[in-house]
Structure formats: structure tokens, C-alpha cells
Motif scaffolding. Sequence first.
Motif, PDB file in Angstrom:
ATOM      1  N   PHE A 306       0.856  -1.189   0.000  1.00 20.78           N
ATOM      2  CA  PHE A 306       0.000   0.000   0.000  1.00 20.78           C
ATOM      3  C   PHE A 306       0.893   1.242   0.000  1.00 20.78           C
ATOM      4  O   PHE A 306       1.638   1.475   0.943  1.00 20.78           O
ATOM      5  N   TRP A 307       0.767   2.051  -1.070  1.00 20.52           N
ATOM      6  CA  TRP A 307       1.544   3.291  -1.109  1.00 20.52           C
ATOM      7  C   TRP A 307       0.612   4.491  -1.113  1.00 20.52           C
ATOM      8  O   TRP A 307      -0.032   4.791  -2.115  1.00 20.52           O
ATOM      9  N   CYS A 308       0.546   5.139   0.032  1.00 24.35           N
ATOM     10  CA  CYS A 308      -0.093   6.454   0.154  1.00 24.35           C
ATOM     11  C   CYS A 308       1.034   7.467   0.084  1.00 24.35           C
ATOM     12  O   CYS A 308       1.939   7.440   0.919  1.00 24.35           O
ATOM     13  N   THR A 309       1.013   8.343  -0.908  1.00 26.28           N
ATOM     14  CA  THR A 309       2.146   9.246  -1.151  1.00 26.28           C
ATOM     15  C   THR A 309       2.169  10.448  -0.210  1.00 26.28           C
ATOM     16  O   THR A 309       3.098  11.250  -0.265  1.00 26.28           O
ATOM     17  N   ALA A 310       1.169  10.573   0.661  1.00 21.76           N
ATOM     18  CA  ALA A 310       1.094  11.745   1.549  1.00 21.76           C
ATOM     19  C   ALA A 310       2.189  11.719   2.599  1.00 21.76           C
ATOM     20  O   ALA A 310       2.584  10.668   3.099  1.00 21.76           O
ATOM     21  N   ASP A 311       2.663  12.898   2.946  1.00 18.49           N
ATOM     22  CA  ASP A 311       3.614  13.059   4.039  1.00 18.49           C
ATOM     23  C   ASP A 311       2.899  12.846   5.369  1.00 18.49           C
ATOM     24  O   ASP A 311       1.716  13.171   5.507  1.00 18.49           O
ATOM     25  N   VAL A 312       3.618  12.323   6.359  1.00 21.06           N
ATOM     26  CA  VAL A 312       2.993  12.123   7.672  1.00 21.06           C
ATOM     27  C   VAL A 312       2.678  13.447   8.368  1.00 21.06           C
ATOM     28  O   VAL A 312       2.013  13.464   9.399  1.00 21.06           O
ATOM     29  N   GLY A 313       3.133  14.566   7.824  1.00 24.72           N
ATOM     30  CA  GLY A 313       2.784  15.864   8.375  1.00 24.72           C
ATOM     31  C   GLY A 313       1.338  16.253   8.130  1.00 24.72           C
ATOM     32  O   GLY A 313       0.876  17.259   8.652  1.00 24.72           O
ATOM     33  N   TRP A 314       0.618  15.462   7.333  1.00 24.85           N
ATOM     34  CA  TRP A 314      -0.786  15.741   7.023  1.00 24.85           C
ATOM     35  C   TRP A 314      -1.647  14.599   7.545  1.00 24.85           C
ATOM     36  O   TRP A 314      -1.165  13.503   7.807  1.00 24.85           O
ATOM     37  N   ILE A 315      -2.946  14.817   7.645  1.00 20.96           N
ATOM     38  CA  ILE A 315      -3.845  13.794   8.185  1.00 20.96           C
ATOM     39  C   ILE A 315      -3.835  12.532   7.325  1.00 20.96           C
ATOM     40  O   ILE A 315      -3.947  11.422   7.853  1.00 20.96           O
ATOM     41  N   THR A 316      -3.681  12.675   6.008  1.00 20.60           N
ATOM     42  CA  THR A 316      -3.663  11.482   5.155  1.00 20.60           C
ATOM     43  C   THR A 316      -2.493  10.581   5.522  1.00 20.60           C
ATOM     44  O   THR A 316      -2.615   9.349   5.537  1.00 20.60           O
ATOM     45  N   GLY A 317      -1.351  11.192   5.848  1.00 20.83           N
ATOM     46  CA  GLY A 317      -0.197  10.408   6.269  1.00 20.83           C
ATOM     47  C   GLY A 317      -0.373   9.783   7.642  1.00 20.83           C
ATOM     48  O   GLY A 317       0.212   8.743   7.946  1.00 20.83           O
ATOM     49  N   HIS A 318      -1.183  10.415   8.490  1.00 22.36           N
ATOM     50  CA  HIS A 318      -1.507   9.809   9.783  1.00 22.36           C
ATOM     51  C   HIS A 318      -2.394   8.573   9.578  1.00 22.36           C
ATOM     52  O   HIS A 318      -2.070   7.471  10.031  1.00 22.36           O
ATOM     53  N   SER A 319      -3.510   8.777   8.882  1.00 27.61           N
ATOM     54  CA  SER A 319      -4.526   7.734   8.806  1.00 27.61           C
ATOM     55  C   SER A 319      -4.168   6.599   7.858  1.00 27.61           C
ATOM     56  O   SER A 319      -4.518   5.445   8.126  1.00 27.61           O
TER      57      SER A 319
END
Length: 654
Positions: A306-319
Motif C-alpha cells: 500500500f503506497w499512500c504518497t502523503a507526508d505524515v505531516g498531514w492527516i492522510t499520512g496519519h490515517s
Amino acid sequence: MSSDNIASVLTENRVFPPPAEFAARARLNAEKLAALHAEAQADHTGFWAGLAKKNLGWQTPFTQVLDDSAAPNYRWFTDGKLNASANCLDRHLLARGDKIAIRFEGEKGDTRNYTYKQLHAEVCKLANVLKAQGVNKGDRVVIYMPMAPEAVIAMQACARIGAIHSVVFGGFSASSLKDRIEDTGARLLITADGGHRAGNIVPLKKVADEALAAGCKTIGKVIVHQRTSHGVDMQAGRDLWWHELMDTASERCEPEWVESEHPLFLLYTSGSTGKPKGIQHSTGGYLLGATMTTQWVFDIRDDDVFWCTADVGWITGHSYVAYGPLANGATILMYEGAPTIPDAGRFWKICQDHGVTIFYTAPTAIRALMKLGEEWPNKYDLSKLRLLGSVGEPINPEAWMWYHRVIGKERLPIVDTWWQTETGAIMIAPVPGAITTKPGSCTKPLPGICVEVVDEAGTPIREQDAGGYLVVSKPWPSMLRTVWGDNERYIKTYWGQFQNKYYVAGDSTHRDADGCYWIMGRVDDVLNVSGHRLGTMEVESALVSHPRIAEAAVVGRPHEVKGESVFAFVIAKGPRPTGEEADKLAKELRDHVAKEIGALAKPDDIRFADNLPKTRSGKIMRRLLRSIAKGEEITQDTSTLENPAIVAQLSGKA
């Protein structure tokens, strides 16, 4: 339809049923999804309670499901105790201990893998390090890191000991970092010497030093991960090297069992005015939302990468990096750098090299890669991909179709997801084995999520395609609990418009005859042209549907006759048009918009540029564009822009 309502002018009739092969293997088919919706409708709180008992590990089972006595400060599973890190790591150790949890690739091509056992050991070691530095349950820890496994390790380590983490995106300036540290009252900062981005070193430690020099009196210690080894100043007595502390730390750390409502993290969102808002999320409710949506929307399987390209600095990277996939025992991919380094094929090469099966990215990234040509993805073997997703803003139909055709080879479902930092998890999205998709629509709410379209008075709009405010009518477990230190702001911002009856998302939307939702843009971005309220997203989609256009952003400009006129910033495919060519293309585009959605939406001003002002996360800085359109002096902080030099070009000065 009331004249106060937001008009929908975009027409999109293409439909794509779930691919038969995908649907046959999916976790949820149409029948199972319908059963979940029926269960949630019959007993809203009982539905969520059942999911929480089945899908989360509880040290103390809960007996109370929803406490609405202080609404809209809703509380879920209040008397239960659990730990987020234990749910993401410990419970997988027996069955999946040797399975890869994180695959990492740096911008320079270096790679690392962590199994669940190895990730658990690293998290325990850092948790012990934090405890040795005096960090206790309820203390705040700010994390300012590159997109590397250590960022996830830091988040999980905080969760393990009951500390509250607040991740600050690595592109933020010293003043932004300082504001967030001071608002949280954090006692410890975790950072790195630097990170690699677009061929450069991002000097995280240097920026952190500037922030601390300007204030941040609560910070006692700074833990520094050595990522770039480019040489940084270390302040004696305050700064400590991550690797030195980890060398002597124990790999055993029992989790701190916390109340379900114990804050897991604070994540700051930029307010339209004033200081950023510290969105506070709980442990139990948030983790349930992230866990279930990873199952439902991404159809997660044991063999997925699973590759979510969002940085962990944003909610997408958290969730969908740090919590949801790990809670489900999945393998995630993390990539540190820019999507076009060393060339425009980097994302697709990573998909090929790591066998990525689920790819989740932002429409801005899709449009940027689309602009660079089909030859780049066509160089790589993308046959392992089985599901595509988009997140962050509405995806315009032409970008959706490119994604479907070029990346998905017309065989993969696309999950276009709507949600927010505040909602904690995906709220509206197609369940890929069950829902027919439409380019540009996030389709239907997930089970247990109750949304409405309402008018200015808060009355539900039943007319087909009539636009209004998107609101949530019932509480859900992953919702924000408050604004850190300012509950009055929480109530006023998210509930006050309709007397605490609805959570107000701040987005305009309309619902079509099939019950599918179409996000039309932020309510703040609605244009009022000659008494008609138009969503910016629809005008942008019309512009991008022209074959010569890769991307567009639309804002309003004051107009003495119309009230507002449409001002469009446009990125063409190929070289930026100038002179007569620009004039000719601008006329073409005005005529094209008139044909697609009506003469009312024709842009009065069209400005061509090489790019739009985007943060490193891919967000377009629309407030900056509004200032440029009005001819105002730029006073906003532009330090987070991927390319600050673009401001001069957009302003017509370069």
C-alpha cells in the motif's frame, strides 16, 4: 432551487461499474455493503460498537458507546482502555512478525525494510528513550521529520507511552514550527539533521534551531535523527543524537493503556484567518475510523503493498501511512522525495520496483504527472497495481480519466475519497467492489456516515443536483474532539452555523439522481457572479477538459458590475504560451468554458504560468492566488511553497 443555493453547472455522464474480476474477490460486494448500511441505519451506535469490539484490541472493554451529554463535544467508548501502538504492532507479532511492515525508498535510491518484529523493537526502544527523557502520559511531543520510517517510529513510540504527538510538516518555516510548539506546550522535539527533497537537503535541524531561538520555552530536549549527515550544530545539554540514545535502549516497552478518549495526536490546520487550529483526535474512535476505512475503501489484503504518497505531516499520512494500514497488518511503502527526481518516471518506477498494489495520491500530483506525458508511466510495468485512489481535493473528470486510462489501463477501480483533517478518516468514497464510479464524484457515504446537503437555513435540499452546504448529521467515532485549548473555537467553527445541529464541513456539494455526491469546492471559494453562486471546482474542470490544458485554478476578483468575475490561472501542456499564442488560446478557453458549462462561467481573466503555487504536499495556496488576482501585495508566508519563484510569474512580473 433557492437563488441562495450554489449552482451546479458541470455535466458528467460517464459511469464505470466495479470490474467483475475485482468485485468477485472484494471484501465487500454490493450485497454485503447494503447489509452494513442497513445495520448502521437501524442502530447507529450499536453498529459502531460492534465494529470497535471486533476490529480493535481492548485492554479494558468498553460498556458505554456514545456519550452525547456535552454535545457537540461527543465522546465514544469512554470507559474502555486500549493502546494505538499495541493495536498497530503487538497484535501482529505472532501471525505476521516476519512480514514487512514498511518498505522505504529515499530520494537518492537507498532502501530499507522493517518487518513487524523489527518495527516493534524500534518503537519500543524509542518509547524507552522518551521515558528516560521525562516524557510521560499526556505530555506533548512535536515531530518535525523527513518522510522516513523514523517519523512513523516516533509517532508510534509516543502512542505507546500515552504521549500526545503533534507532527509538523517538514516544509513548514521556523515561525510555523514555533507557533505549533508553543500552542501545544510540547516538552520535547524530535527532528532530523535534514531530509532529501528535489535534489536538495531540507535543513530541518537548522530551521528547528531558528524556531527554538525565537521562543518555545517548554522544550527541554531535542532528539535528532541523522538522515543526511551534512553537519549540523548540536547544542550541549539540549540536543541528543537519536542513534546514540537508541544504541543503549531496551527493545521491550509495555504499552501504556489509555482511555479511549485520551488524545492520540494534535494536528494543526491553517485557519482562513488567525492562528492555526490544533485539531485534537482521540485514541479509540480515531483508530476505529482509520482501521475500518482502510478495509472498506482500499479492500486491504495480506499480500498488498500500500503506497499512500502523503507526508505524515498531514492527516492522510496519519490515517493511511502511520495507523490505518498498520492496524490491519498491511505492508506500506514510504518514499522520501519529489515525484520528478531524477525524472518524471520516479513514481512509476517505485510502483514497479516495489510491487505496489494500491496507489493513493493527490489530484495535483496526478495532473502534474499527466502534464509530463504518457511516455513516462508507459516505460514501467504497473501490472501489480489493483486499486487507485485520490485524496486532498476534488479530482476533475479529465484527470480521473487519464488516471483510469494510463495508470489503470482501464481495468482498475478508482476510489475518489472525501474527508478532512477534522473527520479523521474517509467519509464519502466508492467501496471499490460494490459502487459504480463516476469521474469527478466521490460517490456515496460509507456505512455509519450520515451526510446531508442543506441550504443557508440548514434545511435539507432534496432537489436533484441542487448545490448547498455539506454537513454531517450524526456523530461518528473518528471525528475531532475539540480545538486544542480553545473549545469555543471548535463549537463556533464546526457547529455554530446551524445551532450545533450539524457538523459543517465547509465544502459545497450537490447530490445527483443516483445519490452520488459531487464536491464543488470550499464554501469560501464559491464565486458570486452576477448573483449566481458557482463552485470553483466546476469551472476548473471545464478548463482542464480542453486538450491543451493540464491544470487550472480559479478564484474570484471584485467586479463593479458582476460583483465578482472569474479569474483563471492556467497551466498548458508543453511550453507556456505567450503573446499572440496566449491571446488565441485564452479566447479558445473562454469559448470552451461557455460551451461546457455556460457563458456565465467564462473567465474574464486568464493568466498562463509554468506552475501553480503549491505547498510540498501538493495543496494549491488559493489565498495567494486571490491576492494576486486582486493585485494586492503578497504578505502571506510563502516559505512552504515547492517553488517560491512562481509567485513573480503569476503576478505578471516574470
